[in-house]
Design a protein around this motif. Structure first.
Motif, PDB file in Angstrom:
ATOM      1  N   GLN A  20       4.392 -51.550  31.389  1.00  0.00           N
ATOM      2  CA  GLN A  20       3.816 -52.353  32.470  1.00  0.00           C
ATOM      3  C   GLN A  20       4.131 -51.777  33.854  1.00  0.00           C
ATOM      4  N   ASP A  21       5.104 -50.859  33.943  1.00  0.00           N
ATOM      5  CA  ASP A  21       5.421 -50.200  35.210  1.00  0.00           C
ATOM      6  C   ASP A  21       4.450 -49.066  35.529  1.00  0.00           C
ATOM      7  N   ILE A  22       3.747 -48.601  34.512  1.00  0.00           N
ATOM      8  CA  ILE A  22       2.852 -47.458  34.679  1.00  0.00           C
ATOM      9  C   ILE A  22       1.455 -47.957  35.008  1.00  0.00           C
ATOM     10  N   PRO A  23       0.935 -47.548  36.154  1.00  0.00           N
ATOM     11  CA  PRO A  23      -0.419 -47.992  36.528  1.00  0.00           C
ATOM     12  C   PRO A  23      -1.469 -47.466  35.545  1.00  0.00           C
ATOM     13  N   ASN A  24      -2.571 -48.146  35.470  1.00  0.00           N
ATOM     14  CA  ASN A  24      -3.662 -47.729  34.583  1.00  0.00           C
ATOM     15  C   ASN A  24      -4.553 -46.672  35.216  1.00  0.00           C
ATOM     16  N   ILE A  25      -4.142 -46.170  36.367  1.00  0.00           N
ATOM     17  CA  ILE A  25      -4.883 -45.089  37.010  1.00  0.00           C
ATOM     18  C   ILE A  25      -3.989 -43.846  37.034  1.00  0.00           C
ATOM     19  N   ASP A  26      -4.618 -42.691  37.084  1.00  0.00           N
ATOM     20  CA  ASP A  26      -3.861 -41.447  37.171  1.00  0.00           C
ATOM     21  C   ASP A  26      -3.196 -41.353  38.541  1.00  0.00           C
ATOM     22  N   LEU A  27      -2.017 -40.730  38.564  1.00  0.00           N
ATOM     23  CA  LEU A  27      -1.229 -40.642  39.797  1.00  0.00           C
ATOM     24  C   LEU A  27      -1.072 -39.190  40.240  1.00  0.00           C
ATOM     25  N   TYR A  28      -0.975 -39.016  41.550  1.00  0.00           N
ATOM     26  CA  TYR A  28      -0.621 -37.716  42.091  1.00  0.00           C
ATOM     27  C   TYR A  28       0.895 -37.528  41.958  1.00  0.00           C
ATOM     28  N   MET A  29       1.336 -36.289  42.083  1.00  0.00           N
ATOM     29  CA  MET A  29       2.739 -35.963  41.882  1.00  0.00           C
ATOM     30  C   MET A  29       3.667 -36.808  42.759  1.00  0.00           C
ATOM     31  N   ASP A  30       3.342 -36.962  44.031  1.00  0.00           N
ATOM     32  CA  ASP A  30       4.200 -37.753  44.923  1.00  0.00           C
ATOM     33  C   ASP A  30       4.336 -39.193  44.443  1.00  0.00           C
ATOM     34  N   GLN A  31       3.275 -39.735  43.879  1.00  0.00           N
ATOM     35  CA  GLN A  31       3.318 -41.102  43.358  1.00  0.00           C
ATOM     36  C   GLN A  31       4.193 -41.183  42.107  1.00  0.00           C
ATOM     37  N   VAL A  32       4.128 -40.144  41.281  1.00  0.00           N
ATOM     38  CA  VAL A  32       4.968 -40.086  40.082  1.00  0.00           C
ATOM     39  C   VAL A  32       6.442 -40.065  40.493  1.00  0.00           C
ATOM     40  N   ILE A  33       6.761 -39.204  41.446  1.00  0.00           N
ATOM     41  CA  ILE A  33       8.145 -39.083  41.922  1.00  0.00           C
ATOM     42  C   ILE A  33       8.624 -40.420  42.488  1.00  0.00           C
ATOM     43  N   GLN A  34       7.777 -41.073  43.257  1.00  0.00           N
ATOM     44  CA  GLN A  34       8.147 -42.362  43.852  1.00  0.00           C
ATOM     45  C   GLN A  34       8.404 -43.421  42.783  1.00  0.00           C
ATOM     46  N   LEU A  35       7.568 -43.454  41.758  1.00  0.00           N
ATOM     47  CA  LEU A  35       7.755 -44.396  40.657  1.00  0.00           C
ATOM     48  C   LEU A  35       9.119 -44.191  40.000  1.00  0.00           C
ATOM     49  N   PHE A  36       9.462 -42.947  39.705  1.00  0.00           N
ATOM     50  CA  PHE A  36      10.738 -42.652  39.053  1.00  0.00           C
ATOM     51  C   PHE A  36      11.920 -42.932  39.983  1.00  0.00           C
ATOM     52  N   GLU A  37      11.794 -42.567  41.246  1.00  0.00           N
ATOM     53  CA  GLU A  37      12.867 -42.835  42.198  1.00  0.00           C
ATOM     54  C   GLU A  37      13.119 -44.343  42.314  1.00  0.00           C
ATOM     55  N   ASN A  38      12.057 -45.123  42.400  1.00  0.00           N
ATOM     56  CA  ASN A  38      12.206 -46.577  42.505  1.00  0.00           C
ATOM     57  C   ASN A  38      12.855 -47.159  41.261  1.00  0.00           C
ATOM     58  N   LYS A  39      12.467 -46.674  40.105  1.00  0.00           N
ATOM     59  CA  LYS A  39      12.944 -47.254  38.855  1.00  0.00           C
ATOM     60  C   LYS A  39      14.385 -46.848  38.538  1.00  0.00           C
TER      61      LYS A  39
END
Length: 195
Positions: A20-39
Protein backbone atom coordinates in the motif's frame (compact mmCIF):
# COMPACT_ATOMS: atom_id res chain seq x y z
CA UNK A 1 20.50 -4.91 30.80
CA UNK A 2 17.52 -2.62 30.93
CA UNK A 3 18.49 -0.50 27.95
CA UNK A 4 18.27 -3.42 25.50
CA UNK A 5 14.50 -2.97 25.13
CA UNK A 6 15.11 0.68 24.23
CA UNK A 7 17.78 -0.36 21.72
CA UNK A 8 15.41 -2.86 20.10
CA UNK A 9 12.76 -0.14 19.82
CA UNK A 10 15.28 2.19 18.15
CA UNK A 11 16.15 -0.35 15.44
CA UNK A 12 12.97 0.29 13.44
CA UNK A 13 12.61 -3.43 12.76
CA UNK A 14 9.01 -3.08 11.64
CA UNK A 15 9.92 -0.58 8.91
CA UNK A 16 9.06 -2.09 5.56
CA UNK A 17 7.82 -0.92 2.20
CA UNK A 18 4.32 -2.39 2.16
CA UNK A 19 2.33 -2.82 -1.04
CA UNK A 20 0.00 0.00 0.00
CA UNK A 21 3.06 2.30 0.27
CA UNK A 22 3.87 1.78 -3.40
CA UNK A 23 1.95 4.04 -5.77
CA UNK A 24 0.14 2.45 -8.70
CA UNK A 25 2.03 4.72 -11.08
CA UNK A 26 5.63 4.38 -12.21
CA UNK A 27 8.10 6.60 -10.35
CA UNK A 28 11.20 8.49 -11.36
CA UNK A 29 14.43 7.72 -9.52
CA UNK A 30 14.18 10.75 -7.20
CA UNK A 31 10.69 9.65 -6.16
CA UNK A 32 11.93 6.12 -5.47
CA UNK A 33 14.75 7.47 -3.29
CA UNK A 34 12.31 9.72 -1.42
CA UNK A 35 9.94 6.82 -0.75
CA UNK A 36 12.75 4.72 0.72
CA UNK A 37 14.21 7.60 2.72
CA UNK A 38 10.80 8.37 4.23
CA UNK A 39 10.09 4.75 5.08
CA UNK A 40 13.49 3.78 6.49
CA UNK A 41 14.69 7.07 7.99
CA UNK A 42 14.36 5.69 11.52
CA UNK A 43 16.36 2.57 10.64
CA UNK A 44 19.51 4.55 9.95
CA UNK A 45 22.41 4.34 12.37
CA UNK A 46 23.13 8.04 11.95
CA UNK A 47 21.90 11.00 9.91
CA UNK A 48 24.74 10.71 7.38
CA UNK A 49 23.78 7.18 6.36
CA UNK A 50 22.03 6.91 3.00
CA UNK A 51 19.25 4.41 2.53
CA UNK A 52 19.27 4.54 -1.25
CA UNK A 53 21.15 6.70 -3.75
CA UNK A 54 21.08 7.21 -7.51
CA UNK A 55 24.41 5.41 -7.73
CA UNK A 56 23.03 2.41 -5.85
CA UNK A 57 19.97 2.17 -8.09
CA UNK A 58 22.08 2.57 -11.24
CA UNK A 59 24.44 -0.15 -10.00
CA UNK A 60 21.50 -2.47 -9.32
CA UNK A 61 20.23 -1.87 -12.86
CA UNK A 62 23.67 -2.22 -14.50
CA UNK A 63 24.43 -5.29 -12.40
CA UNK A 64 21.14 -6.85 -13.58
CA UNK A 65 19.73 -7.18 -10.08
CA UNK A 66 16.56 -5.70 -11.59
CA UNK A 67 14.81 -6.44 -14.85
CA UNK A 68 15.20 -3.55 -17.34
CA UNK A 69 13.81 -0.14 -16.48
CA UNK A 70 11.67 1.55 -19.12
CA UNK A 71 11.67 5.29 -19.83
CA UNK A 72 13.63 6.03 -16.65
CA UNK A 73 10.59 5.05 -14.58
CA UNK A 74 10.36 2.36 -11.94
CA UNK A 75 7.30 0.15 -11.76
CA UNK A 76 5.69 -1.32 -8.67
CA UNK A 77 7.60 -4.53 -9.40
CA UNK A 78 10.90 -2.63 -9.53
CA UNK A 79 10.14 -1.09 -6.13
CA UNK A 80 9.39 -4.47 -4.60
CA UNK A 81 12.70 -5.80 -5.94
CA UNK A 82 14.60 -2.74 -4.72
CA UNK A 83 13.06 -3.31 -1.29
CA UNK A 84 14.23 -6.93 -1.35
CA UNK A 85 17.71 -5.79 -2.42
CA UNK A 86 17.74 -3.27 0.43
CA UNK A 87 16.98 -6.04 2.92
CA UNK A 88 19.48 -8.50 1.42
CA UNK A 89 22.40 -6.10 1.07
CA UNK A 90 22.86 -5.96 4.83
CA UNK A 91 24.30 -9.48 4.76
CA UNK A 92 24.95 -10.57 1.18
CA UNK A 93 27.31 -9.38 -1.53
CA UNK A 94 25.84 -7.77 -4.64
CA UNK A 95 26.86 -10.87 -6.61
CA UNK A 96 25.01 -13.14 -4.16
CA UNK A 97 21.94 -10.89 -4.34
CA UNK A 98 22.04 -11.09 -8.14
CA UNK A 99 22.17 -14.91 -7.98
CA UNK A 100 19.35 -14.96 -5.42
CA UNK A 101 17.00 -12.69 -7.37
CA UNK A 102 17.87 -13.91 -10.87
CA UNK A 103 15.01 -16.41 -10.99
CA UNK A 104 12.56 -13.87 -9.54
CA UNK A 105 13.53 -11.35 -12.23
CA UNK A 106 13.09 -14.02 -14.90
CA UNK A 107 9.63 -14.88 -13.59
CA UNK A 108 8.59 -11.21 -13.58
CA UNK A 109 9.64 -10.86 -17.22
CA UNK A 110 7.76 -13.96 -18.43
CA UNK A 111 5.21 -12.89 -20.99
CA UNK A 112 2.48 -15.20 -19.76
CA UNK A 113 2.19 -13.13 -16.58
CA UNK A 114 1.73 -16.23 -14.43
CA UNK A 115 4.03 -15.01 -11.65
CA UNK A 116 2.54 -12.46 -9.27
CA UNK A 117 5.44 -10.68 -7.59
CA UNK A 118 3.00 -8.97 -5.22
CA UNK A 119 1.99 -12.32 -3.70
CA UNK A 120 5.62 -13.36 -3.29
CA UNK A 121 6.50 -9.97 -1.78
CA UNK A 122 3.62 -10.29 0.70
CA UNK A 123 5.10 -13.66 1.75
CA UNK A 124 8.45 -11.91 2.36
CA UNK A 125 6.77 -9.22 4.45
CA UNK A 126 4.85 -11.73 6.57
CA UNK A 127 8.03 -13.71 7.17
CA UNK A 128 9.91 -10.51 8.07
CA UNK A 129 7.20 -9.71 10.62
CA UNK A 130 7.63 -13.15 12.19
CA UNK A 131 11.42 -12.63 12.14
CA UNK A 132 11.03 -9.44 14.20
CA UNK A 133 9.17 -11.34 16.91
CA UNK A 134 11.72 -14.18 16.90
CA UNK A 135 14.61 -11.70 16.96
CA UNK A 136 13.16 -9.82 19.93
CA UNK A 137 12.74 -13.04 21.91
CA UNK A 138 16.21 -14.22 20.93
CA UNK A 139 17.77 -10.92 22.06
CA UNK A 140 16.09 -11.24 25.45
CA UNK A 141 17.50 -14.75 25.80
CA UNK A 142 21.00 -13.62 24.79
CA UNK A 143 20.87 -10.77 27.33
CA UNK A 144 19.90 -13.21 30.07
CA UNK A 145 22.71 -15.57 29.03
CA UNK A 146 25.28 -12.74 29.00
CA UNK A 147 24.12 -11.62 32.46
CA UNK A 148 24.48 -15.19 33.72
CA UNK A 149 27.93 -15.67 32.18
CA UNK A 150 29.30 -12.44 33.64
CA UNK A 151 28.15 -13.14 37.22
CA UNK A 152 31.29 -15.03 38.34
CA UNK A 153 33.56 -12.15 37.32
CA UNK A 154 34.44 -9.79 40.11
CA UNK A 155 34.91 -6.61 38.18
CA UNK A 156 33.73 -3.03 38.63
CA UNK A 157 32.94 -2.80 34.94
CA UNK A 158 30.49 -5.69 34.73
CA UNK A 159 28.06 -3.69 32.57
CA UNK A 160 30.79 -2.94 30.04
CA UNK A 161 31.97 -6.56 29.97
CA UNK A 162 28.39 -7.77 29.69
CA UNK A 163 27.95 -5.49 26.65
CA UNK A 164 31.13 -6.93 25.09
CA UNK A 165 29.82 -10.46 25.65
CA UNK A 166 26.51 -9.54 24.09
CA UNK A 167 28.17 -7.85 21.11
CA UNK A 168 30.35 -10.94 20.54
CA UNK A 169 27.30 -13.20 20.77
CA UNK A 170 25.25 -11.07 18.37
CA UNK A 171 28.10 -10.96 15.87
CA UNK A 172 28.51 -14.73 16.13
CA UNK A 173 24.82 -15.28 15.46
CA UNK A 174 24.88 -12.79 12.60
CA UNK A 175 27.81 -14.63 11.03
CA UNK A 176 26.06 -17.98 11.39
CA UNK A 177 22.92 -16.67 9.69
CA UNK A 178 24.94 -14.97 6.93
CA UNK A 179 26.96 -18.12 6.26
CA UNK A 180 23.78 -20.23 6.11
CA UNK A 181 22.28 -17.71 3.66
CA UNK A 182 25.45 -17.87 1.53
CA UNK A 183 25.19 -21.67 1.40
CA UNK A 184 21.61 -21.32 0.17
CA UNK A 185 22.80 -18.87 -2.50
CA UNK A 186 25.43 -21.42 -3.55
CA UNK A 187 22.70 -24.07 -3.78
CA UNK A 188 20.63 -21.76 -6.00
CA UNK A 189 23.69 -21.18 -8.20
CA UNK A 190 24.43 -24.91 -8.48
CA UNK A 191 20.80 -25.66 -9.36
CA UNK A 192 20.77 -22.93 -12.04
CA UNK A 193 24.12 -24.12 -13.45
CA UNK A 194 22.89 -27.70 -13.77
CA UNK A 195 19.76 -26.70 -15.72
Amino acid sequence: MENMEAIINQLGLENQIFLQDIPNIDLYMDQVIQLFENKFQYSKRNDDEKILTKTMINNYAKGKLLFPIENKKYSKEHLMLISLIYQLKGALSINDIKKTLHGVNQKVMEEDGSFDLSLFYECCLRLADKNVKQFTESIRELVAEAEEEIKPLDDQEKNYLENVLLIASLVNMSNYYRRAAEKLVDNISETNDSQ
